[in-house]
Design an enzyme around this catalytic site. Sequence first.
Site, PDB file in Angstrom:
ATOM      1  N   GLY A  15       1.736   7.587   1.285  1.00 46.94           N
ATOM      2  CA  GLY A  15       2.928   7.765   2.122  1.00 46.94           C
ATOM      3  C   GLY A  15       4.148   7.084   1.525  1.00 46.94           C
ATOM      4  N   ASN A 110      -3.775   0.937  -2.870  1.00 44.26           N
ATOM      5  CA  ASN A 110      -5.025   0.620  -3.556  1.00 44.26           C
ATOM      6  C   ASN A 110      -5.752   1.864  -4.079  1.00 44.26           C
ATOM      7  OD1 ASN A 110      -5.640   1.421  -0.981  1.00 44.26           O
ATOM      8  ND2 ASN A 110      -6.645  -0.498  -0.378  1.00 44.26           N
ATOM      9  N   ILE A 139       3.963   0.137   3.245  1.00 41.81           N
ATOM     10  CA  ILE A 139       4.528  -0.527   4.418  1.00 41.81           C
ATOM     11  C   ILE A 139       3.472  -1.391   5.102  1.00 41.81           C
ATOM     12  CG2 ILE A 139       6.260   1.258   4.837  1.00 41.81           C
ATOM     13  CD1 ILE A 139       4.486   2.163   7.249  1.00 41.81           C
ATOM     14  N   ASP A 140       2.179  -1.089   4.862  1.00 39.36           N
ATOM     15  CA  ASP A 140       1.112  -1.801   5.577  1.00 39.36           C
ATOM     16  C   ASP A 140       0.883  -3.215   5.051  1.00 39.36           C
ATOM     17  OD1 ASP A 140       0.751   0.539   7.005  1.00 39.36           O
ATOM     18  OD2 ASP A 140      -0.793   1.284   5.637  1.00 39.36           O
ATOM     19  N   MET A 183       2.523   1.287  13.275  1.00 39.92           N
ATOM     20  CA  MET A 183       1.739   1.653  12.096  1.00 39.92           C
ATOM     21  C   MET A 183       1.024   0.431  11.506  1.00 39.92           C
ATOM     22  SD  MET A 183       4.076   4.357   9.983  1.00 39.92           S
ATOM     23  CE  MET A 183       4.094   6.104  10.374  1.00 39.92           C
TER      24      MET A 183
END
Lengths: 402, 402
Positions: A15, A110, A139-140, A183
Site C-alpha cells: 500500500g 517486509n 504506515i503500520d 489502520m
Amino acid sequence: MSSLKGTAVVAHGGGPTQVINASLAGVIEECARHAEITALYGACHGIAGVIEEKLLDLGNQETALAAAIAQTPGSALGSCRRKVSAADYDRILAVFRAHDVRYFFYNGGNDSMDTALRISEMAREQNYEMRVIGIPKTIDNDLAETDHCPGYGSAARFIACALRDIGEDNRSLPTPITVVEVMGRNAGWLVAATSLARAQPDDAPHLIYFPERPISEDQFVADVQSVYRRLGRCVVAVCEGQLNVKGEPFGADMVKADGFQHKLAGNLAHKLAQLISSRLGLRARSEKPGLLGRSSAEFVSVVDREEARRCGQAAVRAAMEGITDKMVTLVREPGPAYACGTGLAGFEKVANAERLFPLEWINVAANDVLPPFRAYVAPLAGPIRAHPHLARVMVPAAAPAR
Amino acid sequence: MSSLKGTAVVAHGGGPTQVINASLAGVIEECARHAEITALYGACHGIAGVIEEKLLDLGNQETALAAAIAQTPGSALGSCRRKVSAADYDRILAVFRAHDVRYFFYNGGNDSMDTALRISEMAREQNYEMRVIGIPKTIDNDLAETDHCPGYGSAARFIACALRDIGEDNRSLPTPITVVEVMGRNAGWLVAATSLARAQPDDAPHLIYFPERPISEDQFVADVQSVYRRLGRCVVAVCEGQLNVKGEPFGADMVKADGFQHKLAGNLAHKLAQLISSRLGLRARSEKPGLLGRSSAEFVSVVDREEARRCGQAAVRAAMEGITDKMVTLVREPGPAYACGTGLAGFEKVANAERLFPLEWINVAANDVLPPFRAYVAPLAGPIRAHPHLARVMVPAAAPAR
C-alpha cells in the site's frame, strides 16, 4: 566508488503512504549524481511491472518533477500486492538482463524485502552481478531493525488530528459514544498515535485498544461505561486488527445472552457501536477514516517526508559503495533533541519479521498508551495544534423552577 | 441605535461545522462593542441549554479566547437536535425573562430558524420585547435565500481534497473501483464539490451522483463499467441521500435476478461496492470519510471562516438596528472577482425550506457537474493544489517474449 555500470530500477510494493513518492524523489535525485547508473527506470505497479516489462523512463522527466512528485500521495509508479512465483523470479532476471539492470531498489514492507532477497539470491545463482537495496515503507510502522518507518509519521499525524477533531464533534452533540477504527493491521503503532493531540484530561480518545493486548467484549463494554459515567461521553480508538481473548478478530462472535442475539454486521467500529448501543443503551456512532489515513496530503509530517527522501538517497549511495542485500534503516541518535540518521540491516532480518507495539508502552488496563510512547512518536508526527476551549463559567440559575 | 437594553443569548442548533465557532467569535466581538448588551450568555447544547437554564457567561472569558475559538471545529457551546414542544417555548420565555434576555442569536439550519421564529412570535404574544436574529450554518448548503452557507466552503474543501487523495491511492493499486460516500442529506452540494480538485481528465472522481437526480441500479453499474473500460479504474462519489428511480434510498432494494440474491449490508458506499463486485466481478472498496468532513480543522477555507465571522457580527448589528425575525444571508456581488456581503431574509422564507442542488448544473447523464458549478464553488473552498504526475515515457520492450 562503484565500478559496476548499468541500469537502475526502482519499484514500490504494498500500500502507498503519504511519503513513498518522497523516497522515489530521493532515488531519482541520487541516481542522477552517479555516472555508473546509465539509466533509471520505474517499474509500473511494483514487481508486476518488471515481470510484464512495463518500465517508465525516469531519466526522461522534467528536472523539477522529482521535487514536485515528493509532495504527492499515492504511489507515482503504481504498486501491487502480487505474490511472486518461482517462474516469476526467472522472468524478473530475464528482464533485468535484457535492460542491463545492475541496481534494484525496492521500496516496501517486509514482504517486499523477502522478494528483494530472493531476487538477489537468484542473480547470484545465475552469476549475474547486481546490487539490491531495500527502502523501508509502511504506515503500520511494523518493520524490524529500524527505529521507525517512513510513512508512519504522516499517518500518525493524520490520525492524531482526526481523533482531536472527531473528539470536538463528539463533545458538541448528545450522541455520547463514538468508535473510530484505525489502520495498522496486527500492530498498535497507529492506534497508539491517536493519543498524540490530547492536551486536556477530557480530550479524545478516552480509550485506545491494541492488537497486542487482546480484550474481552465484557471488558470493552465496562471500560466504555466507566468513561461515560465520568465524562458523559466516550471516544474509542480501536485498531482494525484488534483481537478478543480467544485470539479471534474482535467482534467475530459477539452473540450474547442478554437480548443481543444477532451477529453484528459491518466493519469493526460499526460492530462495536452496535455492541455499546445494545449493552449500555447509549447512542453510539462509528467512524472509519480509511484510505485518507495513508493519503491525505495536508497531513504530511515534514520530518517524515524528509526522512523518506533521505532513505531513497541512502539506498542509492549504499549500492554505489558495493553493498547489496540490505534495507536502509532509520537510526535515532541518543540525546534530548530529535536527530535521526540512516543505517542498513540485512534483508534476512527484516523479511517476514513483524515488529509489534511494545507491551511496556501500554497501561495495565490495556486501554491507553504510557508516556514513553509520546516521546517516541511526537518528533515523527511534528507539532500538532491543540484546540482551546471556553472557560466553563456558568451563569447562576434565576428562572423559576419548572 | 438600539434603545433596548438587556442580556444577549447565543445558541447553536444541529450538527457543527468547521466554522460555527468563527460565527460565535463574531457574535462575541460585536456584542462587546454595544453598551445596550449588558451581558452575553451562551446556551449549553443549543436550545436545550436555554430550557435547562445551562448558560455559559461569555463576557467572563479571556479576551484572546474568542479569536482562538474561531479556529476550532465542533461547537464550542455544544449543540443539539431537540424538537421544541409547546411547553418548552413557555419555559424558554420564562428563562429569558429571568435573565432579562432581549437579544437571541440562533446559529443553525432551517429547523433552527423555525424555532427562532416561534420564540419571537411567543415573545410578541406575551408582550415581551426582544429581538431574534438567525445566523446561517450548514455544511449541506441547503438553506434558502442565501448564496451559500457558512460551513459549506470548508466541507467542500475537505471533500474535494479527500477525493483528490483517494484518487491517487486508487491509481496506485490494482483494486480498480473505489466508492466514496459523501454527506449532504437530500442535497447534492457537497457531493458536487468532490469535482473541485480535478485537474486532468483522468482525475477522480469519475462519477458523481446527486439526490436531485434519482438513478437506477442498472444505470449505476453501466456507468462504472463504462469508466472502467476507458481508464481501467473508477472512483465514484455518491451522496448519502441518493435515491433510486422508485424514489427510495439507493441500495434499499438491490435484489437482482443475476445471482445476487441477498440484501446488501452496510452503509451506502459499502452496498455499492458489493453491487459492483457482484455485477461486474471487479474488486471494489468503499470509503466513508464521515465526521471528518465537518470537523477537520486543517481544511478550513479562509473565506468560509471569515464569512462565518462576519455573519455573527452582522446578526448583532442587525439587532442593534432594531431588526428582528430575520436570518443573516450571504449576498454574492456581481462581477468577475469574488466578493460577498451580508443581507437579511425573513425567518418565514428560510424555516423548513430546503434549497436543492440546481438541476441545470448536473449533466444529462446525471453523473457529473457542469462548469458553472465550479465558478460558484471555487472561491468558497479556496485554492486547492493539484497533484502532478510523472510523464508516461515507457521504455521499449527488450526482454525475450514469455
